[in-house]
Design a protein around this motif. Sequence first.
Motif, PDB file in Angstrom:
ATOM      1  N   THR A   1       5.651  -2.129   1.281  1.00  0.00           N
ATOM      2  CA  THR A   1       5.944  -3.518   1.121  1.00  0.00           C
ATOM      3  C   THR A   1       6.553  -4.658   3.137  1.00  0.00           C
ATOM      4  O   THR A   1       7.162  -4.226   3.384  1.00  0.00           O
ATOM      5  CB  THR A   1       6.120  -4.268   0.926  1.00  0.00           C
ATOM      6  OG1 THR A   1       5.774  -3.535  -1.262  1.00  0.00           O
ATOM      7  CG2 THR A   1       5.658  -5.764  -0.444  1.00  0.00           C
ATOM      8  N   LYS A   2       4.669  -4.917   3.519  1.00  0.00           N
ATOM      9  CA  LYS A   2       5.551  -5.889   4.434  1.00  0.00           C
ATOM     10  C   LYS A   2       5.029  -7.059   4.495  1.00  0.00           C
ATOM     11  O   LYS A   2       3.751  -7.662   4.243  1.00  0.00           O
ATOM     12  CB  LYS A   2       5.393  -4.748   5.958  1.00  0.00           C
ATOM     13  CG  LYS A   2       4.911  -3.921   5.847  1.00  0.00           C
ATOM     14  CD  LYS A   2       6.483  -3.186   6.980  1.00  0.00           C
ATOM     15  CE  LYS A   2       6.692  -1.764   7.509  1.00  0.00           C
ATOM     16  NZ  LYS A   2       7.817  -1.726   7.933  1.00  0.00           N
ATOM     17  N   VAL A   3       6.104  -7.643   5.266  1.00  0.00           N
ATOM     18  CA  VAL A   3       5.635  -9.253   5.273  1.00  0.00           C
ATOM     19  C   VAL A   3       5.407  -9.362   7.143  1.00  0.00           C
ATOM     20  O   VAL A   3       6.313  -9.390   7.427  1.00  0.00           O
ATOM     21  CB  VAL A   3       6.642 -10.450   4.768  1.00  0.00           C
ATOM     22  CG1 VAL A   3       6.171 -11.147   5.126  1.00  0.00           C
ATOM     23  CG2 VAL A   3       6.499  -9.923   3.501  1.00  0.00           C
ATOM     24  N   LEU A   4       4.380  -9.892   7.729  1.00  0.00           N
ATOM     25  CA  LEU A   4       4.152  -9.887   9.061  1.00  0.00           C
ATOM     26  C   LEU A   4       3.092 -11.216   9.277  1.00  0.00           C
ATOM     27  O   LEU A   4       2.863 -11.752   8.491  1.00  0.00           O
ATOM     28  CB  LEU A   4       3.466  -8.743   9.552  1.00  0.00           C
ATOM     29  CG  LEU A   4       2.552  -8.346   8.634  1.00  0.00           C
ATOM     30  CD1 LEU A   4       0.541  -8.445   9.579  1.00  0.00           C
ATOM     31  CD2 LEU A   4       1.820  -6.801   8.642  1.00  0.00           C
TER      32      LEU A   4
ATOM     33  N   LYS B   1      -3.412   3.008   3.258  1.00  0.00           N
ATOM     34  CA  LYS B   1      -4.003   2.572   2.509  1.00  0.00           C
ATOM     35  C   LYS B   1      -3.063   2.110   2.084  1.00  0.00           C
ATOM     36  O   LYS B   1      -1.952   0.856   2.053  1.00  0.00           O
ATOM     37  CB  LYS B   1      -4.242   4.127   1.398  1.00  0.00           C
ATOM     38  CG  LYS B   1      -5.448   5.209   1.347  1.00  0.00           C
ATOM     39  CD  LYS B   1      -5.109   5.464   0.136  1.00  0.00           C
ATOM     40  CE  LYS B   1      -5.671   6.987   0.069  1.00  0.00           C
ATOM     41  NZ  LYS B   1      -5.466   7.762  -1.672  1.00  0.00           N
ATOM     42  N   VAL B   2      -4.142   0.381   2.503  1.00  0.00           N
ATOM     43  CA  VAL B   2      -4.113  -0.733   2.001  1.00  0.00           C
ATOM     44  C   VAL B   2      -4.182  -1.397   0.860  1.00  0.00           C
ATOM     45  O   VAL B   2      -5.382  -1.068   0.471  1.00  0.00           O
ATOM     46  CB  VAL B   2      -4.504  -1.730   3.161  1.00  0.00           C
ATOM     47  CG1 VAL B   2      -4.096  -3.552   2.378  1.00  0.00           C
ATOM     48  CG2 VAL B   2      -3.861  -1.212   3.840  1.00  0.00           C
ATOM     49  N   GLU B   3      -3.361  -1.822  -0.382  1.00  0.00           N
ATOM     50  CA  GLU B   3      -3.922  -1.785  -1.586  1.00  0.00           C
ATOM     51  C   GLU B   3      -3.908  -3.769  -1.517  1.00  0.00           C
ATOM     52  O   GLU B   3      -5.431  -3.590  -3.014  1.00  0.00           O
ATOM     53  CB  GLU B   3      -2.988  -1.240  -2.328  1.00  0.00           C
ATOM     54  CG  GLU B   3      -2.724   0.237  -2.189  1.00  0.00           C
ATOM     55  CD  GLU B   3      -1.593   0.816  -3.191  1.00  0.00           C
ATOM     56  OE1 GLU B   3      -1.118   0.534  -3.782  1.00  0.00           O
ATOM     57  OE2 GLU B   3      -2.022   2.345  -3.190  1.00  0.00           O
TER      58      GLU B   3
ATOM     59  N   GLY C   1       0.802  -1.162  -0.161  1.00  0.00           N
ATOM     60  CA  GLY C   1       0.094  -0.481  -0.109  1.00  0.00           C
ATOM     61  C   GLY C   1       1.153   1.192  -0.255  1.00  0.00           C
ATOM     62  O   GLY C   1       1.694   0.453  -0.152  1.00  0.00           O
ATOM     63  N   THR C   2      -0.058   2.551   0.292  1.00  0.00           N
ATOM     64  CA  THR C   2       1.344   3.863   0.763  1.00  0.00           C
ATOM     65  C   THR C   2       0.433   4.237   1.929  1.00  0.00           C
ATOM     66  O   THR C   2      -0.258   4.244   2.585  1.00  0.00           O
ATOM     67  CB  THR C   2       0.410   4.851  -0.581  1.00  0.00           C
ATOM     68  OG1 THR C   2      -0.936   4.473  -0.091  1.00  0.00           O
ATOM     69  CG2 THR C   2       1.316   4.182  -1.869  1.00  0.00           C
ATOM     70  N   TYR C   3       1.661   5.458   2.729  1.00  0.00           N
ATOM     71  CA  TYR C   3       1.203   6.395   3.376  1.00  0.00           C
ATOM     72  C   TYR C   3       1.846   7.460   2.460  1.00  0.00           C
ATOM     73  O   TYR C   3       2.961   7.993   2.703  1.00  0.00           O
ATOM     74  CB  TYR C   3       2.107   5.800   4.346  1.00  0.00           C
ATOM     75  CG  TYR C   3       2.973   5.114   4.520  1.00  0.00           C
ATOM     76  CD1 TYR C   3       3.385   6.661   5.220  1.00  0.00           C
ATOM     77  CD2 TYR C   3       4.217   4.766   4.330  1.00  0.00           C
ATOM     78  CE1 TYR C   3       5.038   6.774   4.881  1.00  0.00           C
ATOM     79  CE2 TYR C   3       5.128   4.550   4.651  1.00  0.00           C
ATOM     80  CZ  TYR C   3       5.837   5.514   4.364  1.00  0.00           C
ATOM     81  OH  TYR C   3       7.576   5.524   5.041  1.00  0.00           O
ATOM     82  N   GLN C   4       1.659   8.177   4.025  1.00  0.00           N
ATOM     83  CA  GLN C   4       0.909   9.682   3.694  1.00  0.00           C
ATOM     84  C   GLN C   4       2.529  10.026   3.745  1.00  0.00           C
ATOM     85  O   GLN C   4       2.181  10.833   5.732  1.00  0.00           O
ATOM     86  CB  GLN C   4      -0.003  10.495   3.702  1.00  0.00           C
ATOM     87  CG  GLN C   4       0.498  12.456   3.380  1.00  0.00           C
ATOM     88  CD  GLN C   4      -1.478  13.165   2.901  1.00  0.00           C
ATOM     89  OE1 GLN C   4      -1.766  12.849   3.690  1.00  0.00           O
ATOM     90  NE2 GLN C   4      -0.861  14.118   2.561  1.00  0.00           N
TER      91      GLN C   4
END
Length: 64
Positions: free
Chosen positions: A23-26, A54-56, A10-13
């Motif tokens: 991009t995160k793996v959790l 925002k989660v895409e 996703g993206t963040y402001q």
Amino acid sequence: MEEKKFEVKGTYQEKRDFWKPYTKVLSAPNATQAEERIYAIIGSKHRLARPYIKVESISEVSGE
């Protein structure tokens, strides 16, 4: 409950008009919990509220 690995994109402001991709793996029990954890992780690290994150896509990662 078994924890699965999810890749969240996703993206963040970052600044007023600039959205930075992530991009995160959790690990999480399901996709909904993975999304909640992303809000918590990015929100606390960058001091952002949910409207600025925002989660895409959320996809389960198979294998190691």
